[in-house]
Motif scaffolding. Structure first.
Motif, PDB file in Angstrom:
ATOM      1  N   LYS A 144       0.707  -1.065  -0.058  1.00 24.05           N
ATOM      2  CA  LYS A 144      -0.066  -0.090  -0.173  1.00 24.05           C
ATOM      3  C   LYS A 144       1.010   1.138  -0.009  1.00 24.05           C
ATOM      4  N   PRO A 145       0.669   2.011  -0.994  1.00 26.72           N
ATOM      5  CA  PRO A 145       1.603   3.238  -1.136  1.00 26.72           C
ATOM      6  C   PRO A 145       1.046   4.255  -0.043  1.00 26.72           C
ATOM      7  N   GLU A 146       2.055   5.552   0.090  1.00 25.63           N
ATOM      8  CA  GLU A 146       1.562   6.528   1.028  1.00 25.63           C
ATOM      9  C   GLU A 146       1.158   7.583  -0.056  1.00 25.63           C
ATOM     10  N   CYS A 147      -0.112   7.451  -0.573  1.00 25.21           N
ATOM     11  CA  CYS A 147      -0.717   8.461  -1.460  1.00 25.21           C
ATOM     12  C   CYS A 147      -2.142   8.375  -1.452  1.00 25.21           C
ATOM     13  N   GLU A 148      -2.838   9.319  -2.245  1.00 23.19           N
ATOM     14  CA  GLU A 148      -4.212   9.216  -2.441  1.00 23.19           C
ATOM     15  C   GLU A 148      -4.494   7.836  -3.051  1.00 23.19           C
ATOM     16  N   ILE A 149      -5.296   7.095  -2.634  1.00 21.82           N
ATOM     17  CA  ILE A 149      -5.780   5.933  -2.908  1.00 21.82           C
ATOM     18  C   ILE A 149      -7.168   6.041  -3.764  1.00 21.82           C
ATOM     19  N   ILE A 150      -7.230   5.465  -4.968  1.00 15.48           N
ATOM     20  CA  ILE A 150      -8.654   5.557  -5.539  1.00 15.48           C
ATOM     21  C   ILE A 150      -9.194   3.768  -5.706  1.00 15.48           C
TER      22      ILE A 150
END
Ligand SMILES: [Zn+2]
Length: 400
Positions: free
Chosen positions: A38-44
């Motif tokens: 899971k990256p540290e950014c906005e997730i769609i």
């Protein structure tokens, strides 16, 4: 920098498939990576859907968007009865604008991100069509449809005018997002002079060429009568067969013609729905692939009735038993090779542009083969939830 959470499927070289439950990370319009972490950014969240590379339509006609599903007995009769009268309407700039918008929106709604397009019959309407392509966001490779023989007077262009318009168009089109393609209708509608001049311009300006080849027997006999040679030899003697040439159909090519096309490294757009509609015959896909010829998939609207490419894959299977893997491979990375955009589109590999489609399926715990099979045999525009080009949404379904 958003990340799209989904099951992500992409088609690589040598028929390989990558199928990952994870995150597609986009940065500055390009694919940064596909990761399970899971990256540290906005997730769609597209968890209920799958993500695939955007579809590539290797052959479609813009000024035929309104004449889909018009039955006729043969190619030549269908052209006379429906195609030529409709294409004449595109000389009117208001009609061209309204219907170009409809055409490109139709592509976006169907998950098509890149397309090789036969444009309107004059340069003014072709410029308008490019503006609409830009507004909607489709990656568009298109040209004015050139013809000077055996067609109604209104549709004819002189060789001199064609040369002038080609040069004016290439100057203001950016190559990756839109490019001008030298577009010869087909040998029966083009004089040898027009074909030669087109080939010369293509060579001088390093442009793509598109045309039709060997679709129906009646048409092939007409070419032989006009030029005294086989279809492929006619194009080759004019210099039209190049590594940047896309030939639609190729249903009745002789082994010698296939060898010639392979030698010139020209590409083929396979249009099975159109071939069924006009009863043109089955393209010998195995024979062409054996020779290493690059093959993409084309809707060939309006002889092909669907703007969506999934029913075209189904027809490709009914024409020749290819696997769903091969079919989607030809549709995405194969199509990108045919259009000459494979260095920046056609797969979801890092560094490529963010061109992708979000698709609804019945159950995303199915195997890769089951997913592809379901989409190939049951898929249509209702499966398309969203379409992205350069990482930007160009279509979003109400059902999302
Ligand atoms: Zn066509």
């Amino acid at each position: 920098m958003p990340a799209y959470k989904s099951r992500i499927i992409t088609f690589l070289k040598n028929r390989e498939i990558k199928d990952v439950n994870g995150y597609l990370i986009i940065s500055n319009g390009k694919i940064k990576k596909i990761t399970k972490e899971k990256p540290e950014c906005e997730i769609i969240n597209y968890d209920d859907f799958i993500i695939m590379p955007g579809f590539v339509d290797s052959h479609i006609h813009l000024p035929q968007v309104n004449i889909r599903g018009k039955w006729s007995t043969s190619l030549l009769e269908w052209l006379e009865k429906y195609v030529f009268p409709e294409e004449i309407k595109f000389l009117n700039e208001d009609y061209a604008k309204k219907n170009s918008a409809k055409f490109f929106y139709g592509l976006a709604k169907n998950g098509t991100t890149s397309a090789m397009v036969f444009g309107p019959p004059n340069i003014e309407s072709t410029e308008i069509a490019f503006e609409e392509a830009k507004r909607v966001g489709i990656r568009t490779f298109m040209g004015q449809t050139l013809m000077d023989t055996n067609v109604p007077e209104e549709l004819k262009t002189t060789v001199r005018d064609a040369k002038k318009s080609m040069k004016s168009m290439v100057n203001h089109l950016d190559g990756k997002r839109a490019a001008y393609v030298l577009t010869l209708r087909f040998a029966p509608a083009c004089s040898m002079e027009m074909m030669k001049e087109t080939a010369n311009t293509a060579r001088k300006l390093n442009l793509r060429i598109q045309t039709h080849i060997s679709e129906q027997q009646e048409e092939i006999e007409l070419v032989k009568k006009m030029y005294g040679k086989s279809y492929a030899e006619v194009y080759d003697s004019a210099g039209v067969l190049t590594k940047r040439t896309v030939l639609a159909h190729g249903v009745h090519l002789s082994p010698r013609e296939m060898d010639l096309i392979a030698k010139r490294n020209a590409k083929i757009a396979h249009c099975p729905s159109s071939n069924f509609f006009l009863h043109s015959g089955n393209m010998p896909i195995t024979e062409l692939m054996k020779r290493g010829i690059d093959i993409g998939i084309g809707t060939d609207v309006a002889a092909g009735p669907f703007m969506n490419l999934m029913p075209v894959l189904r027809d490709a299977y009914y024409a020749n038993p290819i696997t769903p893997r091969t079919a989607f491979n030809l549709l995405t990375s194969g199509g990108a090779r045919v259009l000459g955009i494979d260095d920046y589109a056609g797969t979801l590999e890092p560094g490529k542009q963010g061109d992708f489609v979000v698709l609804k399926i019945s159950d995303n715990s199915m195997s890769t083969n089951e997913i592809l099979s379901e989409l190939m045999f049951l898929g249509d525009d209702r499966n398309v939830m969203a379409t992205y080009v350069d990482g930007k949404s160009i279509y979003m379904s109400e059902g999302i």
